[in-house]
Design a protein around this motif. Structure first.
Motif, PDB file in Angstrom:
ATOM      1  N   VAL A 184       6.031 -31.704   1.743  1.00  0.00           N
ATOM      2  CA  VAL A 184       5.858 -33.151   1.560  1.00  0.00           C
ATOM      3  C   VAL A 184       4.610 -33.644   2.286  1.00  0.00           C
ATOM      4  N   VAL A 185       4.275 -33.031   3.409  1.00  0.00           N
ATOM      5  CA  VAL A 185       3.028 -33.397   4.086  1.00  0.00           C
ATOM      6  C   VAL A 185       1.837 -33.007   3.219  1.00  0.00           C
ATOM      7  N   ASP A 212       9.806 -35.917  10.761  1.00  0.00           N
ATOM      8  CA  ASP A 212       9.497 -34.562  10.297  1.00  0.00           C
ATOM      9  C   ASP A 212       8.007 -34.336  10.074  1.00  0.00           C
ATOM     10  N   GLY A 213       7.268 -35.402   9.848  1.00  0.00           N
ATOM     11  CA  GLY A 213       5.843 -35.254   9.614  1.00  0.00           C
ATOM     12  C   GLY A 213       5.090 -36.499  10.033  1.00  0.00           C
ATOM     13  N   ILE A 214       3.849 -36.293  10.448  1.00  0.00           N
ATOM     14  CA  ILE A 214       3.020 -37.420  10.898  1.00  0.00           C
ATOM     15  C   ILE A 214       1.658 -37.309  10.237  1.00  0.00           C
ATOM     16  N   ILE A 215       1.194 -38.414   9.651  1.00  0.00           N
ATOM     17  CA  ILE A 215      -0.133 -38.449   9.044  1.00  0.00           C
ATOM     18  C   ILE A 215      -0.931 -39.569   9.699  1.00  0.00           C
ATOM     19  N   THR A 224      -0.953 -44.896  11.069  1.00  0.00           N
ATOM     20  CA  THR A 224      -0.141 -43.683  11.031  1.00  0.00           C
ATOM     21  C   THR A 224       1.067 -43.853  10.113  1.00  0.00           C
ATOM     22  N   VAL A 225       1.328 -42.813   9.322  1.00  0.00           N
ATOM     23  CA  VAL A 225       2.501 -42.767   8.454  1.00  0.00           C
ATOM     24  C   VAL A 225       3.455 -41.714   9.004  1.00  0.00           C
ATOM     25  N   TYR A 226       4.718 -42.101   9.182  1.00  0.00           N
ATOM     26  CA  TYR A 226       5.741 -41.182   9.663  1.00  0.00           C
ATOM     27  C   TYR A 226       6.666 -40.799   8.507  1.00  0.00           C
ATOM     28  N   ILE A 227       7.047 -39.542   8.488  1.00  0.00           N
ATOM     29  CA  ILE A 227       7.796 -38.997   7.346  1.00  0.00           C
ATOM     30  C   ILE A 227       9.117 -38.390   7.796  1.00  0.00           C
ATOM     31  N   GLN A 228      10.149 -38.634   7.015  1.00  0.00           N
ATOM     32  CA  GLN A 228      11.383 -37.862   7.152  1.00  0.00           C
ATOM     33  C   GLN A 228      11.647 -37.187   5.813  1.00  0.00           C
ATOM     34  N   VAL A 259       7.981 -43.081   5.385  1.00  0.00           N
ATOM     35  CA  VAL A 259       8.305 -42.579   4.056  1.00  0.00           C
ATOM     36  C   VAL A 259       9.470 -41.609   4.183  1.00  0.00           C
ATOM     37  N   PHE A 260      10.525 -41.860   3.422  1.00  0.00           N
ATOM     38  CA  PHE A 260      11.699 -40.985   3.433  1.00  0.00           C
ATOM     39  C   PHE A 260      11.732 -40.267   2.085  1.00  0.00           C
ATOM     40  N   ILE A 261      11.647 -38.948   2.143  1.00  0.00           N
ATOM     41  CA  ILE A 261      11.589 -38.133   0.925  1.00  0.00           C
ATOM     42  C   ILE A 261      12.787 -37.210   0.870  1.00  0.00           C
ATOM     43  N   THR A 262      13.447 -37.148  -0.281  1.00  0.00           N
ATOM     44  CA  THR A 262      14.598 -36.268  -0.436  1.00  0.00           C
ATOM     45  C   THR A 262      14.547 -35.578  -1.790  1.00  0.00           C
ATOM     46  N   THR A 263      15.260 -34.468  -1.912  1.00  0.00           N
ATOM     47  CA  THR A 263      15.379 -33.776  -3.193  1.00  0.00           C
ATOM     48  C   THR A 263      16.586 -34.280  -3.983  1.00  0.00           C
ATOM     49  N   SER A 264      17.347 -35.208  -3.413  1.00  0.00           N
ATOM     50  CA  SER A 264      18.503 -35.757  -4.122  1.00  0.00           C
ATOM     51  C   SER A 264      18.191 -37.189  -4.562  1.00  0.00           C
ATOM     52  N   LYS A 265      19.049 -38.143  -4.225  1.00  0.00           N
ATOM     53  CA  LYS A 265      18.826 -39.536  -4.615  1.00  0.00           C
ATOM     54  C   LYS A 265      19.339 -40.455  -3.513  1.00  0.00           C
ATOM     55  N   PHE A 266      19.093 -41.750  -3.669  1.00  0.00           N
ATOM     56  CA  PHE A 266      19.470 -42.734  -2.661  1.00  0.00           C
ATOM     57  C   PHE A 266      20.570 -43.654  -3.190  1.00  0.00           C
ATOM     58  N   SER A 267      21.489 -44.014  -2.296  1.00  0.00           N
ATOM     59  CA  SER A 267      22.524 -44.975  -2.660  1.00  0.00           C
ATOM     60  C   SER A 267      21.907 -46.370  -2.770  1.00  0.00           C
ATOM     61  N   ILE A 268      22.626 -47.286  -3.401  1.00  0.00           N
ATOM     62  CA  ILE A 268      22.153 -48.668  -3.519  1.00  0.00           C
ATOM     63  C   ILE A 268      21.952 -49.275  -2.136  1.00  0.00           C
ATOM     64  N   GLY A 269      22.914 -49.013  -1.228  1.00  0.00           N
ATOM     65  CA  GLY A 269      22.800 -49.542   0.133  1.00  0.00           C
ATOM     66  C   GLY A 269      21.566 -49.026   0.844  1.00  0.00           C
TER      67      GLY A 269
END
Length: 318
Positions: A184-185, A212-215, A224-228, A259-269
């Motif tokens: 993802v970085v 998990d990552g810093i740009i 700076t952008v922080y990543i999970q 920025v939160f990146i996942t291989t699945s999906k996000f709930s409405i909440g």
């Protein structure tokens, strides 16, 4: 298990149909080996004693193309892959899965395309493909005019690319968590987020504090952008508490963007909370769309050229 190709369902040219090949592909893979598609075809031909004269039949309009039977094997392999009855550990390599063994044990030579299409994994695949096609505005229109034919070609290519994206996402879900963080970085860097002379890195494998990552987008690190990054299974939805936890990690480093990146999906909440806190969410489908757009983890297979008249050239003649 039937071993006589003559008993298979065949088309008018006496070539076995795609559907009839399904159980025999699983049969020759049931020992768990990883083999190429050519080995699969060879083993099924030998198992059923399909004569060379049948395998050699070509499409009349395409005498230099692969044989019709070979083409049908490709479709059968694709159908089984969509149902996760087989997997592709590497390009052109196939291996049976537990789902495939279960189908073979349960149905044997009576396995049909309808049964395969009723499997949950197949339905999930087609649902994801429909979502991807809808996101890309992809649809087929069957009319016989040049403009519509061009649209059809584009739609077919888009559908094929979306199928590649589904396979890409399956592959990403299998990588190690640390490699996923690096991926993802790399993606965000390819998108230009590191800026000129900026810096991008994956944080320590342990005690990363939820980051998990810093740009750093400039040499001084003032932007700076922080990543999970969460490599989750398809069924593991990222919920609101996950985003709240990431928000807490951002607050701990006085960050205003994440920025939160996942291989699945996000709930409405999760989506609602992220929107209110300025956190960008990238789900599995969007992730692979970006990977393909910025050529991360993929490569160009083939380029087709379409020509048109250069009317400007002929203007010189007037």
């Amino acid at each position: 298990m039937n071993r006589d190709w003559q008993k298979l369902k065949k088309s008018s040219n006496q070539i076995p149909t795609n559907e009839s090949l399904l159980p025999y592909i699983l049969e020759v893979l049931k020992n768990g080996e990883e083999v190429t598609n050519q080995v699969v075809i060879k083993r099924v031909n030998e198992f059923l004693k399909i004569p060379e004269s049948i395998s050699a039949i070509k499409y009349p309009k395409y005498p230099d193309s692969e044989g019709i039977l070979t083409n049908r094997f490709s479709f059968a392999l694709s159908t089984l892959y969509k149902a996760k009855a087989i997997e592709r550990p590497n390009r052109g390599i196939y291996k049976i899965t537990e789902e495939g063994l279960s189908l073979l044990n349960q149905f044997g030579e009576n396995l049909t395309k309808k049964i395969v299409e009723q499997q949950p994994s197949y339905k999930e695949y087609m649902e994801e493909l429909a979502v991807r096609n809808e996101r890309s505005g992809n649809r087929l229109i069957l009319k016989n005019d040049s403009k519509t034919i061009n649209n059809e070609v584009e739609a077919l290519i888009t559908t094929q690319n979306n199928e590649v994206a589904i396979e890409l996402l399956d592959k990403v879900r299998l990588v190690e968590p640390y490699f996923f963080e690096k991926l993802v970085v790399d993606l965000l860097v390819s998108m230009g987020y590191s800026g000129e002379n900026g810096e991008a890195k994956v944080t320590s494998r342990t005690n990363d504090g939820g980051i998990d990552g810093i740009i750093n987008q400039d040499p001084l690190g003032t932007s700076t952008v922080y990543i999970q990054a969460k490599r989750y299974k398809e069924s593991n939805t990222v919920s609101r508490p996950d985003i709240q936890s990431f928000y807490g990690a951002l607050a701990g480093v006085n960050a205003d963007r994440g920025v939160f990146i996942t291989t699945s999906k996000f709930s409405i909440g999760a989506q609602e909370f992220a929107k209110n806190q300025g956190i960008v969410l990238i789900d599995g489908i969007k992730l692979t769309e970006l990977m393909m757009q910025y050529s991360v983890g993929i490569e160009e297979a083939k380029v087709y050229k379409q020509f048109r008249i250069n009317n400007d050239y002929f203007e010189e003649n007037t």
